[in-house]
Design an enzyme around this catalytic site. Structure first.
Site, mmCIF file in Angstrom:
data_model
loop_
_atom_site.group_PDB
_atom_site.id
_atom_site.type_symbol
_atom_site.label_atom_id
_atom_site.label_comp_id
_atom_site.label_asym_id
_atom_site.label_seq_id
_atom_site.Cartn_x
_atom_site.Cartn_y
_atom_site.Cartn_z
ATOM 1 N N GLU A 91 5.424 74.904 -23.296
ATOM 2 C CA GLU A 91 4.912 74.394 -22.035
ATOM 3 C C GLU A 91 6.023 74.302 -21.002
ATOM 4 O O GLU A 91 7.164 73.970 -21.318
ATOM 5 C CB GLU A 91 4.306 73.019 -22.249
ATOM 6 C CG GLU A 91 3.043 73.107 -23.071
ATOM 7 C CD GLU A 91 2.241 71.833 -23.031
ATOM 8 O OE1 GLU A 91 1.021 71.938 -23.122
ATOM 9 O OE2 GLU A 91 2.806 70.741 -22.912
ATOM 10 N N CYS A 104 10.079 72.052 -14.841
ATOM 11 C CA CYS A 104 10.478 71.406 -16.083
ATOM 12 C C CYS A 104 10.248 72.414 -17.199
ATOM 13 O O CYS A 104 9.107 72.843 -17.426
ATOM 14 C CB CYS A 104 9.633 70.149 -16.292
ATOM 15 S SG CYS A 104 9.951 69.333 -17.858
ATOM 16 N N CYS A 111 10.107 70.031 -31.376
ATOM 17 C CA CYS A 111 11.398 69.314 -31.329
ATOM 18 C C CYS A 111 11.664 68.687 -32.693
ATOM 19 O O CYS A 111 10.768 68.089 -33.291
ATOM 20 C CB CYS A 111 11.363 68.231 -30.252
ATOM 21 S SG CYS A 111 12.953 67.374 -30.079
ATOM 22 N N CYS A 115 11.548 60.982 -31.915
ATOM 23 C CA CYS A 115 11.379 59.794 -31.075
ATOM 24 C C CYS A 115 9.936 59.301 -31.186
ATOM 25 O O CYS A 115 8.996 60.097 -31.118
ATOM 26 C CB CYS A 115 11.717 60.131 -29.626
ATOM 27 S SG CYS A 115 13.378 60.808 -29.468
ATOM 28 N N CYS A 118 7.151 59.967 -28.260
ATOM 29 C CA CYS A 118 7.063 61.306 -27.665
ATOM 30 C C CYS A 118 6.084 62.196 -28.420
ATOM 31 O O CYS A 118 6.163 62.327 -29.643
ATOM 32 C CB CYS A 118 8.455 61.943 -27.669
ATOM 33 S SG CYS A 118 8.449 63.646 -27.078
ATOM 34 N N GLY A 162 11.606 70.070 -26.691
ATOM 35 C CA GLY A 162 12.842 70.389 -27.387
ATOM 36 C C GLY A 162 14.046 69.577 -26.964
ATOM 37 O O GLY A 162 14.037 68.893 -25.944
ATOM 38 N N GLU A 163 15.072 69.662 -27.803
ATOM 39 C CA GLU A 163 16.329 68.964 -27.549
ATOM 40 C C GLU A 163 17.367 70.036 -27.189
ATOM 41 O O GLU A 163 17.866 70.755 -28.062
ATOM 42 C CB GLU A 163 16.728 68.179 -28.806
ATOM 43 C CG GLU A 163 18.140 67.656 -28.821
ATOM 44 C CD GLU A 163 18.565 66.941 -27.547
ATOM 45 O OE1 GLU A 163 17.905 65.982 -27.121
ATOM 46 O OE2 GLU A 163 19.585 67.376 -26.953
ATOM 47 N N SER A 194 18.691 67.482 -20.315
ATOM 48 C CA SER A 194 18.413 66.123 -20.782
ATOM 49 C C SER A 194 18.551 66.049 -22.295
ATOM 50 O O SER A 194 17.992 66.883 -23.015
ATOM 51 C CB SER A 194 16.987 65.734 -20.365
ATOM 52 O OG SER A 194 16.654 64.469 -20.883
ATOM 53 N N CYS A 335 6.243 63.571 -18.637
ATOM 54 C CA CYS A 335 7.307 63.472 -19.648
ATOM 55 C C CYS A 335 6.742 63.000 -20.976
ATOM 56 O O CYS A 335 5.992 62.034 -21.028
ATOM 57 C CB CYS A 335 8.339 62.417 -19.267
ATOM 58 S SG CYS A 335 9.114 62.682 -17.713
HETATM 59 N N1 SAH Z 1 14.743 66.121 -25.733
HETATM 60 C C1 SAH Z 1 15.301 65.789 -24.489
HETATM 61 C C2 SAH Z 1 14.545 66.375 -23.318
HETATM 62 C C3 SAH Z 1 13.054 66.382 -23.416
HETATM 63 S S1 SAH Z 1 12.277 64.800 -23.368
HETATM 64 C C4 SAH Z 1 15.427 64.285 -24.335
HETATM 65 O O1 SAH Z 1 14.887 63.561 -25.168
HETATM 66 O O2 SAH Z 1 16.098 63.857 -23.407
HETATM 67 C C5 SAH Z 1 12.408 64.424 -21.639
HETATM 68 C C6 SAH Z 1 12.307 62.947 -21.308
HETATM 69 O O3 SAH Z 1 11.000 62.463 -21.565
HETATM 70 C C7 SAH Z 1 13.249 62.069 -22.101
HETATM 71 O O4 SAH Z 1 13.972 61.239 -21.242
HETATM 72 C C8 SAH Z 1 12.313 61.236 -22.953
HETATM 73 O O5 SAH Z 1 12.886 59.979 -23.242
HETATM 74 C C9 SAH Z 1 11.098 61.158 -22.094
HETATM 75 N N2 SAH Z 1 9.866 60.850 -22.803
HETATM 76 C C10 SAH Z 1 9.523 61.216 -24.057
HETATM 77 N N3 SAH Z 1 8.297 60.752 -24.355
HETATM 78 C C11 SAH Z 1 7.845 60.069 -23.278
HETATM 79 C C12 SAH Z 1 6.636 59.380 -22.972
HETATM 80 N N4 SAH Z 1 5.630 59.300 -23.840
HETATM 81 N N5 SAH Z 1 6.504 58.832 -21.737
HETATM 82 C C13 SAH Z 1 7.509 58.927 -20.838
HETATM 83 N N6 SAH Z 1 8.655 59.578 -21.069
HETATM 84 C C14 SAH Z 1 8.840 60.137 -22.281
HETATM 85 FE FE1 SF4 Z 2 12.842 62.890 -28.499
HETATM 86 FE FE2 SF4 Z 2 13.182 64.510 -26.379
HETATM 87 FE FE3 SF4 Z 2 12.525 65.544 -28.768
HETATM 88 FE FE4 SF4 Z 2 10.722 64.118 -27.439
HETATM 89 S S1 SF4 Z 2 11.585 66.059 -26.819
HETATM 90 S S2 SF4 Z 2 11.226 63.955 -29.627
HETATM 91 S S3 SF4 Z 2 12.021 62.593 -26.422
HETATM 92 S S4 SF4 Z 2 14.404 64.450 -28.281
#
Ligand code: SAH
Ligand code: SF4
Length: 347
Positions: A91, A104, A111, A115, A118, A162-163, A194, A335
């Protein structure tokens, strides 16, 4: 079929041209066709002789993902599901704003980081994207939306699936291609990477001369809380993460961004806000607050706006702090909501 052209840099394209018995300058013509003019493929690069176009199309065609789906939000945000050559999809989200646009994009399919708030985490990791697949998201959407970074500011944030720091090589190559002034021409300061906090990769990212800005997803005010929300913290300790941020070689114009997803009753108290201030003291940074974007299977709730405001006013005593406006929530484009939702999920 050999690999597609998108993702190859000028040197590689020049070498390819030479290996096909063509003059070196053909490499630059291909480069400009792909990245400056954003052609769909070699067949469309009219500066090349027809026979070369045909040969390239046959051996190195494709590369631009197919929009499998395109969903537009009430606020103008567009979520794309882009199909890769192996049938997998990622996406990417187009976010129009008044004076600029933001894309974005994803760096992995799924990923591997788990977390708890997420949606992408629920997919697990399917595979890394290569540099071409990262850049191709920008080209495909730029074509669809008629974007040109040389005419109107365009930001690219690697905040999709993804990370990025777990796919650093591809991310760095993609960054050089995106930032190249005679190509896609998105300035480095308009590219953001990020990370959830892969500590040793933060330093490695900082060593590259062409690199995006770094955003760190903090999401907690202390270690014990962060381990619960982001279990990766037990391997990448909070203290070590903050230390890596302190040592990160900022360019003169740059500051770090810390992102903080607010979860109602979990990490959104005044005490948490003071904890964030303490953790980040002395770091040249700003904080972006994101009220949780809810999703199925996510065991948290969104705080109400008053709580978000109170949290912000405390952090702001020491650090510039902004509340990120949720965009595209209604189409699961916000996000943390990227999970390859198809229209079937809305019915
Ligand atoms: N993996 C990377 C980038 C993708 S996630 C990272 O974690 O930074 C991008 C952002 O979305 C991150 O700051 C994450 O903390 C935030 N995020 C993840 N799940 C979310 C949610 N359910 N609501 C709002 N922000 C979220
Ligand atoms: Fe965590 Fe970013 Fe991966 Fe979502 S995309 S699981 S926030 S590291």
């Amino acid at each position: 079929m050999a690999s597609p052209l998108i993702g190859l840099d000028l040197d590689e394209l020049t070498e390819l041209a030479q290996s096909m018995g063509e003059p070196r300058y053909r490499g630059r013509q291909i480069y400009q066709g792909l990245y400056r003019e954003r052609r769909a493929g070699p067949e469309e690069i009219h500066t090349l002789p027809r026979s070369l176009r045909r040969k390239l199309e046959r051996d190195h065609g494709g590369g631009l993902p197919e929009p499998v789906e395109r969903v537009e939000s009430q606020d103008g945000t567009v979520r794309y599901l882009l199909g890769m050559s192996d049938g997998r999809s990622v996406e990417s989200v187009f976010i129009p704003e008044e004076s600029r646009d933001t894309l974005c994009i994803s760096t992995q399919v799924g990923c591997p980081v788990d977390c708890k708030f997420c949606l992408t985490a629920l997919m697990g990791l399917e595979r890394n994207l290569d540099a071409g697949e990262i850049v191709a998201q920008v080209i495909a959407i730029s074509r669809d939306q008629a974007l040109d970074a040389t005419k109107r500011p365009l930001n690219v944030v690697m905040m999709g699936m993804g990370e990025p720091l777990l796919n650093l090589r591809a991310v760095m190559k993609a960054t050089s291609l995106l930032a190249s002034p005679d190509g896609i021409a998105i300035p480095q300061r308009r590219i953001t990477v990020s990370t959830s906090g892969i500590v040793h990769k933060i330093a490695e990212h900082g060593r590259h001369s062409v690199r995006g800005k770094l955003a760190v997803s903090l999401n907690a005010s202390n270690e014990e809380q962060r381990i619960r929300l982001m279990p990766i913290t037990s391997r990448h300790r909070l203290g070590a993460l903050i230390e890596a941020c302190r040592e990160y070689p900022l360019r003169p114009w740059e500051r770090l961004t810390f992102e903080y997803v607010l979860l109602r009753g979990v990490n959104d108290s005044d005490r948490d806000a003071r904890g964030v201030l303490r953790l980040l003291s002395g770091i040249k940074c700003s904080v972006n607050l994101i009220a949780l974007n809810p999703g199925p299977g996510i065991p948290f709730e969104t705080p109400d706006p008053a709580r978000v405001g109170a949290f912000r006013s405390i952090v702001q005593r020491g650090i510039p702090c902004f509340v990120r406006k949720p965009r595209g929530r209604d189409i699961f484009a916000a996000c943390g909501q990227l999970k390859r939702t198809t229209s079937a999920d809305f019915q």
